[in-house]
Design a protein around this motif. Structure first.
Motif, PDB file in Angstrom:
ATOM      1  N   LEU B 280      14.309 -16.774  32.312  1.00  0.00           N
ATOM      2  CA  LEU B 280      14.015 -15.339  32.361  1.00  0.00           C
ATOM      3  C   LEU B 280      12.557 -15.069  31.996  1.00  0.00           C
ATOM      4  N   SER B 281      12.065 -15.873  31.078  1.00  0.00           N
ATOM      5  CA  SER B 281      10.666 -15.718  30.673  1.00  0.00           C
ATOM      6  C   SER B 281       9.726 -16.006  31.849  1.00  0.00           C
ATOM      7  N   ARG B 282      10.063 -17.031  32.619  1.00  0.00           N
ATOM      8  CA  ARG B 282       9.227 -17.361  33.790  1.00  0.00           C
ATOM      9  C   ARG B 282       9.278 -16.237  34.824  1.00  0.00           C
ATOM     10  N   ALA B 283      10.468 -15.684  34.999  1.00  0.00           N
ATOM     11  CA  ALA B 283      10.588 -14.566  35.944  1.00  0.00           C
ATOM     12  C   ALA B 283       9.723 -13.397  35.463  1.00  0.00           C
ATOM     13  N   ARG B 284       9.743 -13.167  34.172  1.00  0.00           N
ATOM     14  CA  ARG B 284       8.930 -12.077  33.605  1.00  0.00           C
ATOM     15  C   ARG B 284       7.441 -12.327  33.870  1.00  0.00           C
ATOM     16  N   GLN B 285       7.027 -13.579  33.646  1.00  0.00           N
ATOM     17  CA  GLN B 285       5.619 -13.907  33.866  1.00  0.00           C
ATOM     18  C   GLN B 285       5.221 -13.679  35.328  1.00  0.00           C
ATOM     19  N   MET B 286       6.113 -14.079  36.212  1.00  0.00           N
ATOM     20  CA  MET B 286       5.783 -13.944  37.629  1.00  0.00           C
ATOM     21  C   MET B 286       5.665 -12.470  38.023  1.00  0.00           C
ATOM     22  N   ILE B 287       6.613 -11.670  37.564  1.00  0.00           N
ATOM     23  CA  ILE B 287       6.580 -10.243  37.906  1.00  0.00           C
ATOM     24  C   ILE B 287       5.314  -9.603  37.315  1.00  0.00           C
ATOM     25  N   SER B 288       5.030  -9.956  36.076  1.00  0.00           N
ATOM     26  CA  SER B 288       3.864  -9.365  35.419  1.00  0.00           C
ATOM     27  C   SER B 288       2.573  -9.792  36.115  1.00  0.00           C
ATOM     28  N   SER B 289       2.506 -11.072  36.459  1.00  0.00           N
ATOM     29  CA  SER B 289       1.293 -11.584  37.102  1.00  0.00           C
ATOM     30  C   SER B 289       1.059 -10.912  38.456  1.00  0.00           C
ATOM     31  N   ALA B 290       2.122 -10.864  39.250  1.00  0.00           N
ATOM     32  CA  ALA B 290       1.991 -10.260  40.580  1.00  0.00           C
ATOM     33  C   ALA B 290       1.686  -8.773  40.456  1.00  0.00           C
ATOM     34  N   SER B 291       2.327  -8.142  39.494  1.00  0.00           N
ATOM     35  CA  SER B 291       2.110  -6.707  39.300  1.00  0.00           C
ATOM     36  C   SER B 291       0.667  -6.445  38.869  1.00  0.00           C
ATOM     37  N   GLY B 292       0.121  -7.354  38.061  1.00  0.00           N
ATOM     38  CA  GLY B 292      -1.245  -7.175  37.593  1.00  0.00           C
ATOM     39  C   GLY B 292      -2.249  -7.149  38.734  1.00  0.00           C
ATOM     40  N   GLU B 293      -1.943  -7.866  39.793  1.00  0.00           N
ATOM     41  CA  GLU B 293      -2.879  -7.910  40.911  1.00  0.00           C
ATOM     42  C   GLU B 293      -2.520  -6.955  42.036  1.00  0.00           C
ATOM     43  N   LEU B 294      -1.219  -6.720  42.179  1.00  0.00           N
ATOM     44  CA  LEU B 294      -0.804  -5.865  43.286  1.00  0.00           C
ATOM     45  C   LEU B 294      -0.522  -4.436  42.852  1.00  0.00           C
ATOM     46  N   GLY B 295      -0.324  -4.263  41.559  1.00  0.00           N
ATOM     47  CA  GLY B 295      -0.066  -2.915  41.062  1.00  0.00           C
ATOM     48  C   GLY B 295       1.116  -2.273  41.740  1.00  0.00           C
ATOM     49  N   GLY B 296       0.900  -1.052  42.197  1.00  0.00           N
ATOM     50  CA  GLY B 296       1.990  -0.292  42.810  1.00  0.00           C
ATOM     51  C   GLY B 296       2.408  -0.822  44.162  1.00  0.00           C
ATOM     52  N   LEU B 297       1.659  -1.791  44.684  1.00  0.00           N
ATOM     53  CA  LEU B 297       2.039  -2.349  45.986  1.00  0.00           C
ATOM     54  C   LEU B 297       3.215  -3.318  45.852  1.00  0.00           C
ATOM     55  N   LEU B 298       3.529  -3.693  44.622  1.00  0.00           N
ATOM     56  CA  LEU B 298       4.592  -4.683  44.413  1.00  0.00           C
ATOM     57  C   LEU B 298       5.930  -3.987  44.192  1.00  0.00           C
ATOM     58  N   ARG B 299       6.905  -4.396  44.995  1.00  0.00           N
ATOM     59  CA  ARG B 299       8.289  -3.962  44.779  1.00  0.00           C
ATOM     60  C   ARG B 299       9.049  -5.189  44.304  1.00  0.00           C
ATOM     61  N   VAL B 300       9.923  -4.989  43.352  1.00  0.00           N
ATOM     62  CA  VAL B 300      10.616  -6.131  42.749  1.00  0.00           C
ATOM     63  C   VAL B 300      12.127  -5.929  42.807  1.00  0.00           C
ATOM     64  N   SER B 301      12.802  -6.990  43.209  1.00  0.00           N
ATOM     65  CA  SER B 301      14.258  -7.025  43.111  1.00  0.00           C
ATOM     66  C   SER B 301      14.614  -8.155  42.149  1.00  0.00           C
ATOM     67  N   LEU B 302      15.602  -7.895  41.329  1.00  0.00           N
ATOM     68  CA  LEU B 302      15.976  -8.869  40.306  1.00  0.00           C
ATOM     69  C   LEU B 302      17.484  -9.101  40.363  1.00  0.00           C
ATOM     70  N   LEU B 303      17.850 -10.368  40.516  1.00  0.00           N
ATOM     71  CA  LEU B 303      19.270 -10.716  40.563  1.00  0.00           C
ATOM     72  C   LEU B 303      19.563 -11.789  39.522  1.00  0.00           C
ATOM     73  N   ALA B 304      20.764 -11.733  38.984  1.00  0.00           N
ATOM     74  CA  ALA B 304      21.210 -12.761  38.037  1.00  0.00           C
ATOM     75  C   ALA B 304      22.504 -13.352  38.572  1.00  0.00           C
ATOM     76  N   TYR B 305      22.572 -14.665  38.519  1.00  0.00           N
ATOM     77  CA  TYR B 305      23.793 -15.328  38.971  1.00  0.00           C
ATOM     78  C   TYR B 305      24.169 -16.398  37.970  1.00  0.00           C
ATOM     79  N   ALA B 306      25.456 -16.707  37.912  1.00  0.00           N
ATOM     80  CA  ALA B 306      25.931 -17.655  36.900  1.00  0.00           C
ATOM     81  C   ALA B 306      26.829 -18.700  37.563  1.00  0.00           C
ATOM     82  N   ALA B 307      27.893 -19.063  36.863  1.00  0.00           N
ATOM     83  CA  ALA B 307      28.784 -20.109  37.375  1.00  0.00           C
ATOM     84  C   ALA B 307      30.103 -19.485  37.806  1.00  0.00           C
ATOM     85  N   HIS B 308      30.732 -20.136  38.764  1.00  0.00           N
ATOM     86  CA  HIS B 308      32.043 -19.663  39.231  1.00  0.00           C
ATOM     87  C   HIS B 308      33.129 -20.038  38.226  1.00  0.00           C
ATOM     88  N   SER B 309      34.110 -19.182  38.128  1.00  0.00           N
ATOM     89  CA  SER B 309      35.300 -19.493  37.338  1.00  0.00           C
ATOM     90  C   SER B 309      36.343 -20.119  38.267  1.00  0.00           C
TER      91      SER B 309
END
Lengths: 331, 477
Positions: B280-309
């Motif tokens: 999650l920390s890496r995802a945060r870094q990536m979003i922050s980094s891209a946002s820092g350069e693209l600003g409002g041009l960046l749209r972000v979708s975030l999904l979380a997935y786990a294991a099947h039962s």
């Protein structure tokens, strides 16, 4: 008061023989479940309270806990009796048959020591003759006339040690039987049910499917695939080709050398069987694995209901074949 | 008869200014009670009216001997004050309406010297009137803002202009323009207003500020000729760079990261707590980094997935869409909620050797299929392989929904403008082969990610910082 049939000395003994981890305990627990579900009038009973408790514990682990039962380190001291239906003796004075005593077959279980075991690895023990486990196995095999030999093709695929586990005990057994004059037709007197285990594993099932060895019992509501005993030898042979050590085919040759063809039968066995969805109640080729693997420090678990395959059949075959011969005098 | 009315004077001066050609001059000579003041008006290269003036008192014009002693010399002094270049130059004479003999004499001399000159009568000094007229002068040239257009095929930027105010616009006029700003370097983004005279633009004004990358709705207001005020931006200040210097700062090519981007971050949230936190920390870094350069041009979708039962009695944690095409801030908030929750779906009966990667891909394919085929970067952060659609020799139990990750991945790869990247728990040489396909464009190791480098490899940002000195015209407008 009738004597407790399980306490009586069995007519014959069956030795369950297989490498450590080959599934002997699971097969035993599955046998209890399968016999309970079966319409045949066979049952398995502990020969003493400790053996009964062991059987109950392992069966519950399989049924309730969905865990593969772990073998006890001292499982050699447990014994069970396979009790068959009462044999009917023809009446002497009248035509009405009388019920006779049930067939009793003792079951013992022993791990097969692998490799060239010895107390200190010295030259005198290179054949493993000094290993107490080998002695126990030999004692068990010597007093048995039926053997359930478990061959784990997945273990063979990864470790390739089946022949290591078989070679020394078989050679020693032949030595003992020869000395006892039991090598009459040039073969060991034992009947041996060779169980190719893990039939539920995709790799084994796929091998059988590729060789067109699969059949479906038309009376089976789940339509589970099976391999008949007639075809199981071919499956065994095919699986030997992927042995990690390349020595698996020597297992087959050794079986042919030491056992009479009439006294060998192959079975494609699965203690847990295939997964069957509760809703469809049908075997699904897309989703049939009945085992959920565990984390690194956890054991695998059973996924759904147990559907043991060819677990009863080897015992019944041995039971029927042994019942037809004179009870052994070996104690 | 001269018009004494101030409004009429104003109109007359305004008309004369409007008629003033680029190369001409307009001379206004004010003959007042205290002396003579001359105003010389012209238009500069941008058509903007400019003026200067000079004055002389009557004693200064008549000399020590006084008015009337040497009329010829005084007349010459008055005519020199007018400094009219020639008789053809436009001259306006504005005389005080009082019956001052000096005023009248001087007016007579000037009228005689410039017989075509228009004569006005005014009570007050006309300096303020001239300033008013200049300030209210309608534009004689269109004012245009320098913007960048990027060729979508070659990524080459080129300069063009976007009209702000057409000919005839008057102060107070406003216009709105949608712009995108990129990282612009130390000087910031320059808002250069030009006029066109022939093929080359003439720089009217340059103001700049460090503007965060993003889309801006800018309002330009014509304050007065030559002065444009921009609102909707950070405070601008005069830019010291000249036109040539600004043009030289334009890069030859944009390597990416110049346009709107949709970053889809999918994070595996099952497994060990610290591992999940790291992902999650890496995802945060990536979003922050891209946002820092693209600003409002960046749209972000975030999904979380786990294991099947694999036991009906244990709940399945379905793929969670924490954010979809949201701003970076909203996505980071959603990420915070995932961080707070931590790892899910651990132990029996959750599959320990695979994750719902295929379910996640199904969601992404379905969601992206709904929208316009805009470019998207799909970044998966995890380590476990997907479940197969059906039992195979991997021995991983099949997906309960029978999703086929191979088909889903193929669908994404065939989708135009879709880039697949991954951050895997394991280094590339140890990663499951599936991860090489999930991270087809770029595969990074969780423990050693150059986040900006990965963003560049995925085309989210330029590989090396490329600065655009001018704003881009927002073509989505």
């Amino acid at each position: 008061m009738q004597p407790d049939p399980s306490r009586e000395r069995p007519d014959h003994n069956i030795a369950m023989w297989g490498a450590p981890g080959s599934g002997k305990t699971t097969l035993l627990a599955a046998l209890f479940i399968a016999l309970t579900k079966s319409d045949d009038d066979w049952k398995i009973i502990g020969s003493d309270p400790a053996s009964s408790d062991y059987l109950i514990e392992k069966t519950n682990a399989l049924l309730r806990g969905k865990l593969f039962p772990e073998a006890n380190m001292t499982m050699e001291r447990y014994h069970w009796t396979l009790l068959g239906p009462a044999l009917r003796k023809p009446g002497f004075w009248s035509r009405k048959a009388k019920p006779g005593p049930p067939a009793r077959i003792g079951i013992g279980m022993t791990d097969a020591p692998g490799g060239w075991y010895g107390p200190a690895g010295g030259p005198s023990a290179l054949d493993g003759s000094g290993d107490p486990r080998l002695q126990k196995l030999l004692d068990n095999l010597e007093r048995s006339r039926g053997i359930v030999f478990l061959y784990d093709p997945i273990r063979e695929f990864t470790l390739g040690d089946a022949f290591d586990h078989m070679h020394a005990p078989l050679t020693r057994l032949a030595e003992r039987m020869l000395a006892a004059g039991e090598f009459t037709d040039g073969k060991l007197p034992h009947h041996i049910a060779v169980c190719v285990t893990k039939f539920d594993d995709p790799r084994v099932l796929e091998t059988a499917e590729k060789r067109r060895l699969l059949t479906v019992d038309i009376d089976d509501p789940y339509r589970l695939p099976r391999v008949t005993s007639e075809d199981a030898r071919e499956l065994f042979h095919e699986l030997c080709q992927v042995s990690a050590s390349g020595t698996a085919d020597m297992v087959l040759k050794a079986l042919d050398q030491f056992f009479h063809p009439d006294r060998i039968r192959f079975f494609a066995t699965s203690s847990i069987g295939f997964y069957v969805d509760r809703r469809t109640k049908r075997f699904d080729w897309d989703d049939f694995q009945n085992m959920v693997p565990g984390e690194a420090d956890e054991d695998s678990r059973i996924r759904g209901q147990l559907h043991p395959i060819n677990v009863v059949e080897p015992m019944l075959w041995l039971g029927q074949r042994l019942a037809a011969i004179r009870p052994t005098v070996v104690s | 008869m001269p018009e004494p009315d101030r409004d009429l004077s104003r109109k007359a001066i305004a008309q004369a200014l409007a008629d003033l050609a680029d190369t001409d001059r307009l001379t206004l000579v004010e003959i007042a009670a205290d002396g003579v003041t001359t105003f010389l008006l012209h238009r500069d290269d941008n058509g903007r009216p400019r003026g200067r003036s000079w004055s002389a008192t009557w004693p200064g014009l008549a000399g020590e001997r006084g008015w009337g002693t040497h009329p010829a010399e005084t007349r010459e002094a008055v005519l020199r004050m007018a400094r009219a270049a020639s008789s053809t130059a436009d001259v306006m004479l504005v005389a005080a309406s009082s019956a001052d003999p000096q005023v009248e004499q001087a007016l007579a001399w000037l009228r005689a010297a410039h017989p075509a000159a228009q004569v006005l009568r005014a009570e007050a000094p006309i300096a303020a009137l001239i300033r008013e007229v200049i300030a209210d002068d309608p534009l004689t040239r269109s004012y245009e803002l320098i913007v960048v257009l990027v060729d979508s095929d070659t990524s080459r930027p080129r300069l063009t202009s976007r009209q702000l105010f057409p000919l005839g616009s008057r102060p107070g006029a406003r216009t709105r323009v949608a712009l995108r700003c990129e990282a612009a370097g130390a000087h910031g983004t320059a808002f250069a207003v030009v006029t066109w005279q022939g093929p080359k633009p003439r720089l009217l004004s340059v103001q700049s500020a460090p503007v965060a990358p993003g889309r801006y709705e800018v309002t330009a207001e014509l304050v007065r000729p030559g002065r444009v005020r921009f609102t909707g931006l950070p405070a601008l200040s005069p830019d010291p760079r000249g036109w040539d210097q600004l043009v030289a700062a334009l890069p030859d090519r944009l390597a990416g990261g110049s346009g709107p981007a949709h970053l889809v971050c999918a994070v595996e949230v099952c497994g060990a707590d610290d591992q999940v936190a790291e992902r999650l920390s890496r995802a945060r870094q990536m979003i922050s980094s891209a946002s820092g350069e693209l600003g409002g041009l960046l749209r972000v979708s975030l999904l979380a997935y786990a294991a099947h039962s694999y036991d009906p009695s244990a709940p399945e944690f379905p793929v969670r869409i924490a954010a979809w095409e949201a701003g970076a801030g909203e996505a980071l908030n959603a990420l915070g909620a995932l961080e707070e929750r931590g790892a899910v779906a651990r132990g029996y009966p959750y599959h320990p050797h695979a994750a719902q990667l295929e379910d996640m891909l199904a969601v992404v394919v379905e969601r992206l299929g709904r929208a316009d085929p805009a470019p998207a970067v799909i970044l998966t952060v995890g380590g476990l392989p997907p479940h197969p659609a059906r039992t195979d020799q991997s021995r991983i139990l099949p997906c309960p929904h029978r999703h086929d990750w191979r088909k889903l991945l193929a669908a994404l790869r065939q989708r135009q403008g879709t880039v697949l990247g991954a951050i895997c728990d394991q280094p590339a040489d140890q990663a499951h082969q599936v991860w090489h396909r999930i991270g087809a464009a770029a595969l990074a190791h969780l423990e050693a990610v150059d986040v900006r480098g990965l963003a560049a490899d995925l085309g989210l940002v330029a590989s090396s910082p490329v600065h655009l000195p001018f704003p881009l015209l927002d073509e989505t407008e």
